[in-house]
Design an enzyme around this catalytic site. Structure first.
Site, mmCIF file in Angstrom:
data_model
loop_
_atom_site.group_PDB
_atom_site.id
_atom_site.type_symbol
_atom_site.label_atom_id
_atom_site.label_comp_id
_atom_site.label_asym_id
_atom_site.label_seq_id
_atom_site.Cartn_x
_atom_site.Cartn_y
_atom_site.Cartn_z
ATOM 1 C CD GLU A 63 29.516 -19.121 30.419
ATOM 2 O OE1 GLU A 63 29.752 -20.227 29.912
ATOM 3 O OE2 GLU A 63 29.694 -18.035 29.806
ATOM 4 C CB THR A 68 17.329 -10.894 -11.225
ATOM 5 O OG1 THR A 68 18.153 -10.983 -12.402
ATOM 6 C CG2 THR A 68 17.139 -12.284 -10.639
ATOM 7 C CD1 TRP A 108 14.076 1.224 -5.454
ATOM 8 C CD2 TRP A 108 15.492 -0.419 -4.951
ATOM 9 N NE1 TRP A 108 15.211 1.810 -4.970
ATOM 10 C CE2 TRP A 108 16.105 0.821 -4.649
ATOM 11 C CE3 TRP A 108 16.204 -1.594 -4.702
ATOM 12 C CZ2 TRP A 108 17.397 0.913 -4.131
ATOM 13 C CZ3 TRP A 108 17.483 -1.495 -4.183
ATOM 14 C CH2 TRP A 108 18.057 -0.259 -3.904
ATOM 15 C CG LEU A 168 27.521 -4.604 -1.509
ATOM 16 C CD1 LEU A 168 28.646 -5.314 -2.242
ATOM 17 C CD2 LEU A 168 26.247 -5.433 -1.566
ATOM 18 C CD GLU A 228 22.681 -7.887 -0.411
ATOM 19 O OE1 GLU A 228 22.452 -6.976 -1.251
ATOM 20 O OE2 GLU A 228 22.553 -7.722 0.813
ATOM 21 N N GLY A 246 25.108 -11.242 -8.696
ATOM 22 C CA GLY A 246 24.339 -11.582 -9.883
ATOM 23 C C GLY A 246 24.253 -13.079 -10.124
ATOM 24 C CB THR A 300 28.072 -15.138 -13.057
ATOM 25 O OG1 THR A 300 27.590 -14.644 -14.307
ATOM 26 C CG2 THR A 300 29.296 -16.013 -13.305
ATOM 27 C CG LEU A 301 29.097 -15.339 -6.465
ATOM 28 C CD1 LEU A 301 30.334 -16.228 -6.569
ATOM 29 C CD2 LEU A 301 29.403 -14.101 -5.634
#
Length: 374
Positions: A59, A168, A177, A211, A305, A307, A309-310
């Site tokens: 504004e 994966t 990759w 990361l 990002e 593996g 487990t998380l």
């Protein structure tokens, strides 16, 4: 039947304000993306967007551009003008002082410090206020900010990449990759939008991952619009319960741009470390941690990002708002590593049901955007 208070011109101007707000997608966090257009009759006399926390709001930019023409004008704003003093003065007060005659808001601000007070301030000053024009588009601008304001929790996106047979990595752990360069560019775009990137010490150690957002790897449309210094780096939040990373000071993580928070459990941690509670399994209490990141670090939006487990823990605890899955046209074999560790189902009704909201090709990969049906 009640007639809509909004004209075709109103729709055009709010659509323009929403387009302006998108200029801040990569820079405004933790503040919301907001756009503003000011008109007199059919003429645009001022417009602007909020681009960075602590800098003028949309504004204010629009009012400065409008100058002396603003008396009696109409202001179109994607979010209710703020009514409180923060790092900048309240925008509702600025609109009142400018003596606009009408304000059109796409939506009410979910921030409890505002939440209708800006609208009330404008109406008390005799200004006509109409709310709700293109509200769904305005909500889509700020899912993280809205969720944090309403629930105290961040908006969480989980990124997964897999072959067509759901792997994966190969059995030996090799994964670079799976996806195409275009998909990896797309990931950089998502990282740039996020307030934080959440990962684990294992992922960092396995991949020597930095990361962060690498400007030179972003899609060309972003490079053309933003210089490298103007882009906001997300905070890297790394789960490191056993404090493994301190033993590897040469990791790229410690020598790349972006703030870093290491999540541990000791109370004598360094300044960039976060003490997090453990649950009954002696693992990080993820709901508490996410709430802590939102409340103490003002993080609206987390990009994950990590593996299997998380990923599994976040999915099974229903902490994911959106899954972004890149499927590569590869078959990696039955001994490859799986997308998640979800197991133990004996009936189809136990399977987690996803709602696919977007499906598109990115390079030669398929990008699936989905959310859990809860």
């Amino acid at each position: 039947m009640n007639q809509s208070p909004f004209t075709a011109f109103d729709h055009q101007m709010m659509a323009r304000a929403i387009a302006l707000a998108k200029q801040g997608i990569y820079t405004t966090a933790p503040n919301p993306n907001v756009g503003c257009v000011i008109t007199v009759g059919q003429e645009i006399i001022g417009q602007g967007a909020h681009l960075k926390a602590g800098e003028p709001h949309a504004e204010v930019h629009a009012l400065c551009q409008a100058g002396d023409k603003v008396k009696g004008a109409t202001a179109y704003v994607t979010l209710e003008p703020c009514s409180h003093y923060g790092r900048t003065p309240p925008c509702a007060e600025a609109l009142v002082k400018a003596r606009v005659s009408r304000v059109v808001c796409a939506m009410q601000d979910p921030n409890p410090q505002v939440a209708g007070r800006g609208i009330a301030m404008l109406r008390q000053a005799g200004i006509q206020v109409d709310v709700g024009l293109l509200e769904a588009d305005a909500i889509a601008l700020n899912p993280g900010f809205i969720k944090r304001m309403k629930t105290g929790m961040p908006y969480v996106q989980l990124k997964l990449a897999a072959s067509l047979d759901g792997k994966t990595a190969l059995a030996n752990g090799h994964s670079q990759w799976i996806t195409s360069p275009q998909a990896r560019q797309d990931v950089q775009r998502y990282r740039a939008k996020a307030g934080a990137i959440l990962s684990t010490a294992k992922t960092v150690l396995d991949d020597d991952a930095s990361l962060n957002v690498r400007w030179q790897e972003l899609p060309q449309d972003i490079q053309a619009q933003y210089s490298a210094p103007s882009l906001r780096q997300p905070v890297r939040v790394i789960l490191d319960r056993q404090q493994q990373l301190s033993e590897h000071p040469k990791l790229k993580l410690f020598h790349s741009e972006g703030d870093l928070l290491l999540v541990g459990q000791d109370t004598g941690l360094a300044e960039n470390q976060v003490v997090a509670a453990l649950d009954h399994n002696q693992q990080f209490d993820l709901p508490k941690l996410l709430k802590q990141l939102a409340e103490e670090h003002n993080i609206n939006h987390i990009w994950v990002e990590a593996g299997a487990t998380l990923a599994t823990n976040l999915i099974t605890q229903q902490l994911i708002d959106e899954l972004i899955i890149y499927m590569a046209p590869k078959l990696m074999g039955t001994d490859g590593r799986g997308l998640t560790q979800i197991a133990g189902f004996t009936e189809m009704k136990q399977a987690l049901d996803l709602n696919i909201t977007d499906l598109r090709m990115v390079g030669k990969d398929l990008r699936i955007t989905a959310c859990l049906n809860q």
